[in-house]
Design a protein around this motif. Structure first.
Motif, PDB file in Angstrom:
ATOM      1  N   ALA A 148       0.676  -1.097   0.267  1.00 33.41           N
ATOM      2  CA  ALA A 148      -0.311  -0.007  -0.181  1.00 33.41           C
ATOM      3  C   ALA A 148       0.983   1.817   0.174  1.00 33.41           C
ATOM      4  N   TYR A 149       1.911   1.283   0.727  1.00 34.85           N
ATOM      5  CA  TYR A 149       2.681   2.497   0.554  1.00 34.85           C
ATOM      6  C   TYR A 149       3.620   2.196  -0.649  1.00 34.85           C
ATOM      7  N   GLY A 150       3.469   0.972  -1.429  1.00 35.32           N
ATOM      8  CA  GLY A 150       4.492   0.988  -1.749  1.00 35.32           C
ATOM      9  C   GLY A 150       3.817   2.023  -3.578  1.00 35.32           C
ATOM     10  N   ALA A 151       2.292   1.938  -3.390  1.00 39.48           N
ATOM     11  CA  ALA A 151       1.171   1.851  -4.046  1.00 39.48           C
ATOM     12  C   ALA A 151       1.289   4.278  -4.282  1.00 39.48           C
ATOM     13  N   SER A 152       0.986   4.026  -3.041  1.00 42.65           N
ATOM     14  CA  SER A 152       1.279   5.641  -2.652  1.00 42.65           C
ATOM     15  C   SER A 152       2.188   6.368  -3.237  1.00 42.65           C
ATOM     16  N   LEU A 153       2.988   5.599  -3.281  1.00 40.45           N
ATOM     17  CA  LEU A 153       4.406   6.504  -3.858  1.00 40.45           C
ATOM     18  C   LEU A 153       4.395   7.142  -5.268  1.00 40.45           C
ATOM     19  N   VAL A 154       3.928   5.905  -5.756  1.00 42.77           N
ATOM     20  CA  VAL A 154       3.907   5.491  -7.414  1.00 42.77           C
ATOM     21  C   VAL A 154       2.405   6.268  -7.578  1.00 42.77           C
ATOM     22  N   LEU A 155       1.652   6.168  -6.563  1.00 40.09           N
ATOM     23  CA  LEU A 155       0.576   7.891  -7.130  1.00 40.09           C
ATOM     24  C   LEU A 155       0.755   8.978  -6.996  1.00 40.09           C
ATOM     25  N   LEU A 156       1.731   9.452  -6.083  1.00 40.40           N
ATOM     26  CA  LEU A 156       2.241  10.583  -6.168  1.00 40.40           C
ATOM     27  C   LEU A 156       3.402  11.186  -7.264  1.00 40.40           C
ATOM     28  N   LEU A 157       3.998   9.629  -8.046  1.00 41.72           N
ATOM     29  CA  LEU A 157       4.533   9.773  -9.649  1.00 41.72           C
ATOM     30  C   LEU A 157       3.693   9.934 -10.005  1.00 41.72           C
ATOM     31  N   VAL A 158       2.198   8.953 -10.428  1.00 39.54           N
ATOM     32  CA  VAL A 158       2.003   9.383 -11.275  1.00 39.54           C
ATOM     33  C   VAL A 158       1.434  11.251 -11.680  1.00 39.54           C
ATOM     34  N   VAL A 159       0.821  11.432 -10.164  1.00 39.82           N
ATOM     35  CA  VAL A 159       0.113  12.700 -10.236  1.00 39.82           C
ATOM     36  C   VAL A 159       1.008  14.002 -10.362  1.00 39.82           C
ATOM     37  N   LEU A 160       1.779  13.708 -10.377  1.00 44.62           N
ATOM     38  CA  LEU A 160       3.438  15.030 -11.199  1.00 44.62           C
ATOM     39  C   LEU A 160       3.474  15.147 -12.441  1.00 44.62           C
ATOM     40  N   ALA A 161       3.283  13.605 -13.509  1.00 42.11           N
ATOM     41  CA  ALA A 161       3.471  13.731 -15.148  1.00 42.11           C
ATOM     42  C   ALA A 161       1.850  13.323 -14.937  1.00 42.11           C
ATOM     43  N   ILE A 162       0.510  13.273 -14.607  1.00 39.41           N
ATOM     44  CA  ILE A 162      -0.357  13.796 -15.171  1.00 39.41           C
ATOM     45  C   ILE A 162      -1.300  14.690 -14.580  1.00 39.41           C
ATOM     46  N   GLY A 163      -1.187  14.697 -13.464  1.00 39.48           N
ATOM     47  CA  GLY A 163      -1.957  15.352 -12.283  1.00 39.48           C
ATOM     48  C   GLY A 163      -2.411  16.467 -13.017  1.00 39.48           C
ATOM     49  N   GLN A 164      -3.689  16.915 -11.576  1.00 43.47           N
ATOM     50  CA  GLN A 164      -4.416  18.351 -12.463  1.00 43.47           C
ATOM     51  C   GLN A 164      -3.886  19.609 -12.149  1.00 43.47           C
ATOM     52  N   ILE A 165      -3.450  20.707 -11.929  1.00 44.23           N
ATOM     53  CA  ILE A 165      -3.282  21.869 -11.239  1.00 44.23           C
ATOM     54  C   ILE A 165      -4.353  22.294 -10.141  1.00 44.23           C
ATOM     55  N   GLY A 166      -4.112  22.665  -9.149  1.00 45.26           N
ATOM     56  CA  GLY A 166      -5.426  22.810  -8.098  1.00 45.26           C
ATOM     57  C   GLY A 166      -4.743  23.877  -6.818  1.00 45.26           C
ATOM     58  N   GLY A 167      -5.122  25.339  -7.006  1.00 49.94           N
ATOM     59  CA  GLY A 167      -4.466  26.082  -5.574  1.00 49.94           C
ATOM     60  C   GLY A 167      -2.796  26.749  -6.030  1.00 49.94           C
ATOM     61  N   GLY A 168      -2.411  26.523  -7.883  1.00 51.50           N
ATOM     62  CA  GLY A 168      -0.558  26.663  -7.896  1.00 51.50           C
ATOM     63  C   GLY A 168      -0.379  25.361  -6.921  1.00 51.50           C
ATOM     64  N   ALA A 169      -0.417  24.202  -7.278  1.00 57.10           N
ATOM     65  CA  ALA A 169      -0.404  23.135  -7.774  1.00 57.10           C
ATOM     66  C   ALA A 169      -0.610  21.884  -7.303  1.00 57.10           C
ATOM     67  N   ARG A 170       1.030  21.059  -8.439  1.00 52.42           N
ATOM     68  CA  ARG A 170      -0.049  20.074  -8.976  1.00 52.42           C
ATOM     69  C   ARG A 170      -0.231  18.618  -8.538  1.00 52.42           C
ATOM     70  N   SER A 171      -1.807  18.847  -7.770  1.00 52.52           N
ATOM     71  CA  SER A 171      -2.297  17.592  -6.553  1.00 52.52           C
ATOM     72  C   SER A 171      -2.977  17.065  -6.514  1.00 52.52           C
ATOM     73  N   TRP A 172      -3.634  16.937  -8.068  1.00 51.98           N
ATOM     74  CA  TRP A 172      -4.597  16.062  -7.607  1.00 51.98           C
ATOM     75  C   TRP A 172      -5.367  15.006  -9.031  1.00 51.98           C
ATOM     76  N   ILE A 173      -5.408  14.009  -9.058  1.00 47.31           N
ATOM     77  CA  ILE A 173      -5.742  12.917 -10.387  1.00 47.31           C
ATOM     78  C   ILE A 173      -7.670  13.094 -10.087  1.00 47.31           C
ATOM     79  N   ASN A 174      -7.895  12.821 -11.512  1.00 45.15           N
ATOM     80  CA  ASN A 174      -9.502  13.159 -11.775  1.00 45.15           C
ATOM     81  C   ASN A 174     -10.167  11.663 -12.193  1.00 45.15           C
ATOM     82  N   LEU A 175     -10.489  11.497 -11.403  1.00 40.74           N
ATOM     83  CA  LEU A 175     -10.937   9.910 -11.346  1.00 40.74           C
ATOM     84  C   LEU A 175     -12.676  10.296 -11.028  1.00 40.74           C
ATOM     85  N   GLY A 176     -12.884  11.291 -12.080  1.00 40.44           N
ATOM     86  CA  GLY A 176     -14.426  11.718 -12.446  1.00 40.44           C
ATOM     87  C   GLY A 176     -15.340  11.438 -11.589  1.00 40.44           C
ATOM     88  N   PHE A 177     -15.288  10.338 -10.625  1.00 35.76           N
ATOM     89  CA  PHE A 177     -15.970  11.255  -9.407  1.00 35.76           C
ATOM     90  C   PHE A 177     -15.901  11.976  -8.257  1.00 35.76           C
TER      91      PHE A 177
END
Length: 367
Positions: free
Chosen positions: A75-104
């Motif tokens: 689970a820790y490894g998967a959460s780190l992978v998500l942090l890498l994903v958000v840096l690559a394709i994440g959405q910017i909000g409040g000046g930071a690229r912190s979000w992944i859009n899951l639709g819902f």
């Protein structure tokens, strides 16, 4: 005639369930108001999410804490992978690229990594012989496990969440038995690092947020606008508030980010000091319950996990309240369960699921 309540229902953390439900309903009431007396776009979604996440927490409560142990490193490894994903394709909000859009919902992986990190550290200290806690072998693994996600979150840049992650780890490692001199040394080092971070890591708008909280009146229409309007909203509420749907600061949109970071001033304006005290009292009861769960736990892993999760929740609550009352910089931290936000609510309810699982085991051991 005696009505028999099934053991599976009776044996539940009803106190915690009642507290979090009350806080979520207060959130829905406030979100309905700041939307101008409408269930959309926030209040209805808020309650629907809470219902789903509460169900998830209830399911988790029936799973023994030991069951989670083999899943913690993946689970820790998967959460780190998500942090890498958000840096690559994440959405910017409040000046930071912190979000992944899951639709819902918009997923904020930095929220999940805080949970997995605390759980992995609790497991590490359980496996570590007590006498090795204050040795190098007891210090470098927690440092390495923390610095990787801290760095990935800081370069988003989301320094508010990164600092909360670090502070949560400080609480847990201190409770695990790391010597006080380490924290004193780290505090002295921070006095050197903080000015460097201010000048070289913070974006210009973040620098203004940090400096303006000391004197928001110096730029009331610019960088100090958020906090100035927050002061007005809380102050104008008086003892009993202006009345439901009567909060001029939120209804006329003077108070920004009312549905997330500044939900507390919007609520305090309409419900006054009395309403504000009720919210703070509910949070106090929730934290008190979490601490009781930690103190009653029978294993080191459960003690540290419950205490770490409770301390982390305390940090979120206190920093949001300090932020909206001008005692801390505006760093974009929502008020748990009350503010609108899927990732923040998901993290709190996952924490609740872990705590209720430990609480259930505690009660069974004490019978």
């Amino acid at each position: 005639m005696h009505f028999h309540v099934p053991a599976a229902i009776a044996d539940q953390s009803w106190r915690a369930i009642a507290i979090v439900t009350a806080l979520a309903l207060i959130g829905a009431v406030a979100l309905y108001s700041v939307a101008g007396g409408s269930g959309s776009p926030w209040a209805v979604t808020h309650i629907m999410r809470f219902s789903v996440f509460l169900t998830m927490a209830l399911v988790m409560s029936y799973i023994p804490p030991d069951t989670y142990k083999p899943l913690l490193i993946p689970a820790y490894g998967a959460s780190l992978v998500l942090l890498l994903v958000v840096l690559a394709i994440g959405q910017i909000g409040g000046g930071a690229r912190s979000w992944i859009n899951l639709g819902f919902m918009q997923l904020q992986p930095s929220e999940l990594v805080k949970l997995t990190l605390l759980a992995v550290l609790a497991r590490f200290f359980e496996m570590l012989p007590p006498r090795a806690t204050a040795t190098f072998a007891g210090m470098w693994p927690p440092a390495a496990l923390t610095l990787v996600p801290f760095g990935l979150i800081a370069i988003q840049p989301d320094l508010g969440t990164a600092m909360l992650l670090l502070l949560s780890v400080v609480f847990l490692t201190f409770l695990a038995g790391l010597p006080l001199r380490l924290y004193i040394g780290a505090g002295l080092a921070a006095l050197v690092v903080i000015p460097l971070a201010y000048f070289y890591l913070l974006m210009p708008h973040q620098q203004r947020r940090v400096t303006i909280f000391l004197n928001p009146e110096s730029d009331p229409l610019g960088a100090g606008y958020h906090i100035s309007q927050s002061f007005i909203a809380i102050g104008s509420g008086g003892l009993f508030g202006k009345g439901y749907l009567q909060g001029s600061q939120s209804q006329l949109h003077y108070l920004p980010e009312t549905h997330t970071d500044f939900i507390f001033p919007a609520f305090a304006e309409e419900w006054g000091v009395v309403g504000a005290v009720v919210v703070i009292a509910l949070f106090w009861l929730l934290l008190r319950w979490g601490w009781q769960v930690a103190r009653s736990a029978t294993t080191r892993f459960e003690q540290l996990l419950a205490a770490g999760l409770t301390c982390s929740l305390f940090l979120y609550i206190s920093i949001n309240l300090l932020m909206v009352t001008g005692f801390a910089p505006v760093v974009g931290i929502p008020l748990p369960l009350v503010s609108y936000g899927g990732s923040a609510m998901l993290t709190v309810m996952l924490s609740l699921g872990f705590l209720m699982s430990i609480d259930r085991k505690n009660r069974r051991m004490n019978r």
